[in-house]
Design an enzyme around this catalytic site. Structure first.
Site, PDB file in Angstrom:
ATOM      1  N   CYS A 163      -2.272   1.388   8.164  1.00 22.76           N
ATOM      2  CA  CYS A 163      -1.446   0.633   7.459  1.00 22.76           C
ATOM      3  C   CYS A 163      -1.493  -1.416   7.842  1.00 22.76           C
ATOM      4  O   CYS A 163      -1.214  -1.162   8.701  1.00 22.76           O
ATOM      5  CB  CYS A 163      -0.018   1.090   7.649  1.00 22.76           C
ATOM      6  SG  CYS A 163       1.431   0.016   6.291  1.00 22.76           S
ATOM      7  N   CYS A 185      -0.831  -3.510  15.234  1.00 28.06           N
ATOM      8  CA  CYS A 185      -0.806  -3.116  13.910  1.00 28.06           C
ATOM      9  C   CYS A 185      -1.117  -3.839  12.464  1.00 28.06           C
ATOM     10  O   CYS A 185      -0.531  -5.225  12.869  1.00 28.06           O
ATOM     11  CB  CYS A 185       0.701  -2.523  12.770  1.00 28.06           C
ATOM     12  SG  CYS A 185       1.274  -2.234  11.824  1.00 28.06           S
ATOM     13  N   CYS A 212       5.246  -7.508   7.389  1.00 22.91           N
ATOM     14  CA  CYS A 212       6.704  -6.416   8.347  1.00 22.91           C
ATOM     15  C   CYS A 212       6.727  -7.520   9.060  1.00 22.91           C
ATOM     16  O   CYS A 212       6.085  -8.313   9.629  1.00 22.91           O
ATOM     17  CB  CYS A 212       6.138  -5.400   8.713  1.00 22.91           C
ATOM     18  SG  CYS A 212       6.942  -4.863  10.396  1.00 22.91           S
ATOM     19  N   CYS A 253       4.638  -5.846  15.759  1.00 25.40           N
ATOM     20  CA  CYS A 253       3.354  -4.985  16.908  1.00 25.40           C
ATOM     21  C   CYS A 253       2.345  -5.617  16.595  1.00 25.40           C
ATOM     22  O   CYS A 253       1.583  -5.564  15.760  1.00 25.40           O
ATOM     23  CB  CYS A 253       3.884  -3.914  16.627  1.00 25.40           C
ATOM     24  SG  CYS A 253       5.581  -3.222  16.349  1.00 25.40           S
ATOM     25  N   GLU A 282       1.320  -1.559  -0.268  1.00 24.38           N
ATOM     26  CA  GLU A 282       0.200   0.093  -0.010  1.00 24.38           C
ATOM     27  C   GLU A 282       0.532   1.153  -0.217  1.00 24.38           C
ATOM     28  O   GLU A 282       1.959   1.644   0.820  1.00 24.38           O
ATOM     29  CB  GLU A 282      -0.963   0.505   1.027  1.00 24.38           C
ATOM     30  CG  GLU A 282      -2.068  -0.867   1.320  1.00 24.38           C
ATOM     31  CD  GLU A 282      -2.498  -1.058   3.219  1.00 24.38           C
ATOM     32  OE1 GLU A 282      -2.473   0.057   3.269  1.00 24.38           O
ATOM     33  OE2 GLU A 282      -2.871  -2.073   2.640  1.00 24.38           O
ATOM     34  N   CYS A 314       2.927   8.114   1.844  1.00 19.36           N
ATOM     35  CA  CYS A 314       3.788   7.522   2.712  1.00 19.36           C
ATOM     36  C   CYS A 314       3.934   5.673   2.147  1.00 19.36           C
ATOM     37  O   CYS A 314       2.421   5.769   1.245  1.00 19.36           O
ATOM     38  CB  CYS A 314       2.298   7.323   3.731  1.00 19.36           C
ATOM     39  SG  CYS A 314       3.499   5.753   5.053  1.00 19.36           S
TER      40      CYS A 314
END
Length: 395
Positions: free
Chosen positions: A383, A156, A149, A153, A129, A142
């Site tokens: 995100c 997220c 990832c 976390c 994205e 952004c």
């Protein structure tokens, strides 16, 4: 344990230092690093490689400068625009130098058309994205630097996907070119304009893809026809606290802004919110960030997502102020961020009164702090939300 060399001993895996074993391990997607490499793009090549490809096509070296001008100045990879090229060579040159790396899948608009979020599909079916946000005095993009990832976390959306692979420099820069074209052509509410700011705060941990990210930074900030001409001072590189990456960035001498996603003032709490803290604790992270400030003379942004009843109480604000004031200079700018919760998550946004109290405590302690403007509240604003939804639909 030996740290992975951030210069690229493992340039394609995205594994961060300490990410294979020990106190922290990258959270890997099931198909991690099994998809092959993306096609090699003009921006992935050095000057000699570009000239060599031209030679293979029977073209003189000066054609490289023309291609760079089309890409960085005219923002075009369309061979029909290569009017300074021999007609018989245009298609093949475009095919070799500008393979299609990202294709839009879904576009969402918010904030009266001034926020545009795009879900892109990459060559291997992966999805990432980018978000373009227009403000009165600037236009910020952004961008993502990894597919998924590995930081894990829990609050997220991207962290729930795990890490699939690193993105190439070309894949990163194509996000920038696409947004620049949108701004130039007036596709964003407010009429034609110019992309002015880049933040590496999309999907992925930029320090886990250091070499491609730095190559992208150099080409974003170089003047046309060697780059897009966006000032390095208007580029922000974010990290959850990969200390070797921060140390390496400090030595580069590029005046980008460093942003550290801290989210908690103590190791006990940050171990839960940011698993990387088990590898590089708050003291190590803040020391490295402060050293970056001393070397660059640029304030470090401290990103802090406020979560209701978790990290948003007065005690947290006071401890954060104490930790930052420990260094004795005005080196940090705190950005408390109202959490944009992901669907089904127990992590929720703070109450407005708790957000304000948090900000007031920081201000009274002499800490520069600004509540982050929230964009995309009426779309999948956090995100990774679009990508996470698409992964579920594909499963």
């Amino acid at each position: 344990m030996t740290d992975v060399d951030m210069t690229g001993d493992e340039p394609d895996t995205g594994i961060t230092p300490g990410g294979k074993d020990g106190a922290f391990r990258d959270v890997l997607a099931a198909d991690h690093a099994r998809r092959g490499k993306p096609p090699r793009h003009f921006t992935d090549m050095d000057q000699k490689e570009r000239q060599d490809v031209c030679a293979q096509l029977g073209l003189p070296k000066f054609r490289v400068s023309q291609l760079a001008n089309h890409y960085f100045n005219h923002l075009s990879t369309n061979p029909d625009d290569f009017t300074d090229f021999p007609a018989a060579s245009r298609q093949e040159a475009a095919h070799r130098f500008f393979p299609e790396l990202i294709t839009p899948v879904t576009v969402q608009k918010a904030d009266q058309g001034t926020t545009i979020k795009t879900l892109w599909e990459l060559f291997d079916g992966s999805r990432i994205e980018s978000v373009l946000m227009r403000y009165p005095s600037r236009a910020t993009l952004c961008i993502s630097s990894q597919v998924g990832c590995g930081m894990g976390c829990p609050f997220c959306a991207t962290g729930q996907l795990g890490l699939t692979r690193n993105m190439s420099t070309g894949e990163i820069l194509e996000q920038v070119r696409a947004a620049s074209r949108m701004m130039r052509s007036g596709q964003v509410a407010g009429g034609p304009g110019r992309l002015s700011n880049i933040v590496f705060m999309g999907m992925g941990e930029p320090m886990g893809n250091y070499r491609a990210v730095l190559s992208a930074v150099r080409q974003i900030s170089a003047l046309p026809p060697k780059g897009f001409g966006i000032s390095a001072r208007n580029i922000t590189v974010s990290t959850v606290g990969v200390v070797p990456g921060i140390r390496k960035l400090t030595k580069e001498g590029i005046p980008v802004r460093l942003a550290v996603s801290l989210h908690a003032p103590s190791d006990e709490l940050r171990d839960e919110l940011v698993p990387m803290n088990r590898r590089f604790n708050t003291t190590q992270v803040l020391d490295a960030a402060h050293d970056y400030y001393l070397a660059s003379c640029r304030r470090v942004s401290i990103e802090y997502a406020l979560m209701r009843g978790i990290n948003d109480q007065a005690e947290h604000a006071r401890l954060l102020a104490k930790r930052l004031n420990h260094y004795g200079d005005d080196w940090a700018h705190v950005n408390p961020i109202p959490l944009n919760p992901i669907e089904g998550s127990r992590w929720t946004a703070s109450k407005p009164e708790d957000e304000q109290r948090f900000l007031d405590i920081l201000h009274k302690a002499g800490i520069t702090a600004t509540m982050r403007d929230t964009r995309g509240s009426d779309i999948d604003g956090a995100c990774g939300q679009l990508a996470a939804k698409s992964v579920k639909l594909q499963a």
